[in-house]
Design an enzyme around this catalytic site. Sequence first.
Site, PDB file in Angstrom:
ATOM      1  N   SER A  97      50.762   0.828  70.987  1.00 36.99           N
ATOM      2  CA  SER A  97      51.284   1.476  70.101  1.00 36.99           C
ATOM      3  C   SER A  97      52.764   2.042  70.412  1.00 36.99           C
ATOM      4  O   SER A  97      52.771   2.284  71.579  1.00 36.99           O
ATOM      5  CB  SER A  97      50.472   2.147  69.415  1.00 36.99           C
ATOM      6  OG  SER A  97      50.948   3.367  68.886  1.00 36.99           O
TER       7      SER A  97
ATOM      8  N   TYR B 181      44.708   9.236  73.092  1.00 36.78           N
ATOM      9  CA  TYR B 181      45.030   7.897  72.756  1.00 36.78           C
ATOM     10  C   TYR B 181      46.020   7.126  72.933  1.00 36.78           C
ATOM     11  O   TYR B 181      46.595   5.567  73.336  1.00 36.78           O
ATOM     12  CB  TYR B 181      45.213   7.856  70.512  1.00 36.78           C
ATOM     13  CG  TYR B 181      45.423   6.733  70.348  1.00 36.78           C
ATOM     14  CD1 TYR B 181      45.023   5.716  70.164  1.00 36.78           C
ATOM     15  CD2 TYR B 181      47.449   6.530  69.813  1.00 36.78           C
ATOM     16  CE1 TYR B 181      45.444   4.610  69.209  1.00 36.78           C
ATOM     17  CE2 TYR B 181      47.864   4.846  69.222  1.00 36.78           C
ATOM     18  CZ  TYR B 181      46.630   4.537  69.013  1.00 36.78           C
ATOM     19  OH  TYR B 181      47.248   3.429  68.226  1.00 36.78           O
TER      20      TYR B 181
HETATM   21  N1  LIG Z   1      47.857   1.477  61.837  1.00 34.73           N
HETATM   22  C1  LIG Z   1      48.209   1.907  62.573  1.00 34.73           C
HETATM   23  O1  LIG Z   1      49.281   2.647  62.280  1.00 34.73           O
HETATM   24  C2  LIG Z   1      48.774   1.905  63.965  1.00 34.73           C
HETATM   25  C3  LIG Z   1      49.380   1.609  64.517  1.00 34.73           C
HETATM   26  C4  LIG Z   1      50.001   1.609  66.251  1.00 34.73           C
HETATM   27  C5  LIG Z   1      49.185   0.553  66.606  1.00 34.73           C
HETATM   28  N2  LIG Z   1      47.854   0.905  65.856  1.00 34.73           N
HETATM   29  C6  LIG Z   1      46.923  -0.247  66.712  1.00 34.73           C
HETATM   30  O2  LIG Z   1      46.160  -1.471  65.832  1.00 34.73           O
HETATM   31  C7  LIG Z   1      45.318  -2.114  66.093  1.00 34.73           C
HETATM   32  C8  LIG Z   1      44.955  -2.453  64.965  1.00 34.73           C
HETATM   33  O3  LIG Z   1      44.828  -0.761  64.214  1.00 34.73           O
HETATM   34  P1  LIG Z   1      43.560  -1.519  62.473  1.00 34.73           P
HETATM   35  O4  LIG Z   1      44.801  -0.434  62.137  1.00 34.73           O
HETATM   36  O5  LIG Z   1      43.302  -2.537  61.980  1.00 34.73           O
HETATM   37  O6  LIG Z   1      42.219  -0.485  62.720  1.00 34.73           O
HETATM   38  P2  LIG Z   1      41.239  -0.759  62.170  1.00 34.73           P
HETATM   39  O7  LIG Z   1      40.856   0.959  62.551  1.00 34.73           O
HETATM   40  O8  LIG Z   1      42.080  -0.611  60.910  1.00 34.73           O
HETATM   41  O9  LIG Z   1      40.805  -1.395  62.291  1.00 34.73           O
HETATM   42  C9  LIG Z   1      40.354  -1.608  63.439  1.00 34.73           C
HETATM   43  C10 LIG Z   1      38.667  -2.381  63.835  1.00 34.73           C
HETATM   44  O10 LIG Z   1      38.662  -3.141  65.211  1.00 34.73           O
HETATM   45  C11 LIG Z   1      36.898  -2.407  65.398  1.00 34.73           C
HETATM   46  N3  LIG Z   1      36.359  -2.093  66.849  1.00 34.73           N
HETATM   47  C12 LIG Z   1      37.090  -0.898  66.840  1.00 34.73           C
HETATM   48  N4  LIG Z   1      36.104  -0.470  68.098  1.00 34.73           N
HETATM   49  C13 LIG Z   1      35.456  -1.730  68.560  1.00 34.73           C
HETATM   50  C14 LIG Z   1      35.013  -2.058  69.786  1.00 34.73           C
HETATM   51  N5  LIG Z   1      34.695  -1.314  70.780  1.00 34.73           N
HETATM   52  N6  LIG Z   1      34.710  -3.524  69.591  1.00 34.73           N
HETATM   53  C15 LIG Z   1      34.846  -4.311  68.876  1.00 34.73           C
HETATM   54  N7  LIG Z   1      35.519  -4.071  67.410  1.00 34.73           N
HETATM   55  C16 LIG Z   1      36.033  -2.604  67.448  1.00 34.73           C
HETATM   56  C17 LIG Z   1      36.360  -2.287  64.227  1.00 34.73           C
HETATM   57  O11 LIG Z   1      35.283  -1.869  63.534  1.00 34.73           O
HETATM   58  C18 LIG Z   1      37.772  -2.587  62.966  1.00 34.73           C
HETATM   59  O12 LIG Z   1      37.297  -3.529  62.257  1.00 34.73           O
HETATM   60  C19 LIG Z   1      44.794  -1.008  67.496  1.00 34.73           C
HETATM   61  O13 LIG Z   1      44.236  -1.282  68.645  1.00 34.73           O
HETATM   62  C20 LIG Z   1      45.729   0.511  66.914  1.00 34.73           C
HETATM   63  O14 LIG Z   1      45.107   0.710  68.303  1.00 34.73           O
HETATM   64  C21 LIG Z   1      47.424   0.716  64.601  1.00 34.73           C
END
Ligand SMILES: NC(=O)c1ccc[n+]([C@@H]2O[C@H](COP(=O)([O-])OP(=O)(O)OC[C@H]3O[C@@H](n4cnc5c(N)ncnc54)[C@H](O)[C@@H]3O)[C@@H](O)[C@H]2O)c1
Length: 251
Positions: free
Chosen positions: A148, A162
Amino acid sequence: MLFDLSGKVALVTGAGQNVGAGIARVLAGQGAAVAVNDIRVERAEDTVREITEAGGRAMAVGFDVTDYDDVAAGVARVAAELGPVDILVNNAGNGGAEGMKPTKFRESDPASWRGPIDVNLYGVMNCSRAVINPMVEKGWGRVVTIASGAGVVGLNIGVSPYGGGKGGAIGFMRHLAVENARAGVTANTLAIGLMPITGDRSVTEALAKQIPTGRTGLPEDIGYACAYLTSNEAEWVTGQTIHVNGGSVTT
Ligand SMILES: NC(=O)c1ccc[n+]([C@@H]2O[C@H](COP(=O)([O-])OP(=O)(O)OC[C@H]3O[C@@H](n4cnc5c(N)ncnc54)[C@H](O)[C@@H]3O)[C@@H](O)[C@H]2O)c1
């Protein structure tokens, strides 16, 4: 076809929804057989259904990326059903509404720090360790970690643990890249920007106005970047942190 992933086995963690599901759909569309991981296996099954209905090949594999033994057992199930993992996308992490309660560090409870480090840093290390040796033995492999902008720049929104987890993962990936470069294994990080966050639309809409392109990201935006980085064509790209964010973070 450019970025043809036919014959490759891809494992995408946290791919039961949002960004991970988009990555899994794109890699399957490029011809990879995709192991869809999620700690909530019913979510992984939904993504598998989408992929198979579109004509792709996929299996669901439930494990917790923070538990090395659970990861290793899951990777063994993938190898038995689809073959050894050629492509790992470390996507599981704290996405937004789930598991994140933004708090300024000086007001934070020390007990709240471990969770974000566990999933965003240890999760990446556990999964990478479980797949790296077969990749090296084969002489071909791709690891992509979804980090991120918060792992690169400071944000005044109360997400310092985070940011620490994501920044740690960025540093870890650089070492993974250099240690394995001669073996045909690349390791890169996508520092992604704001995706639509489930729960609070007003927050998402306000933040979207600050993004130069004027919109938040779509899961497929991240999937297309993964398709490039995991292809044969990207063999000379390793150890990099690439920002995919609509122009919002520049370093
Ligand atoms: N959403 C944003 O704006 C954003 C921005 C920057 C980075 N990110 C990164 O992108 C990635 C995906 O984000 P997202 O918004 O799709 O997240 P989300 O929370 O919508 O989905 C994440 C998925 O990961 C699963 N998960 C969580 N912990 C887990 C574990 N210990 N083992 C296996 N599965 C697990 C959850 O059940 C969920 O289905 C993440 O790494 C997040 O940090 C997201």
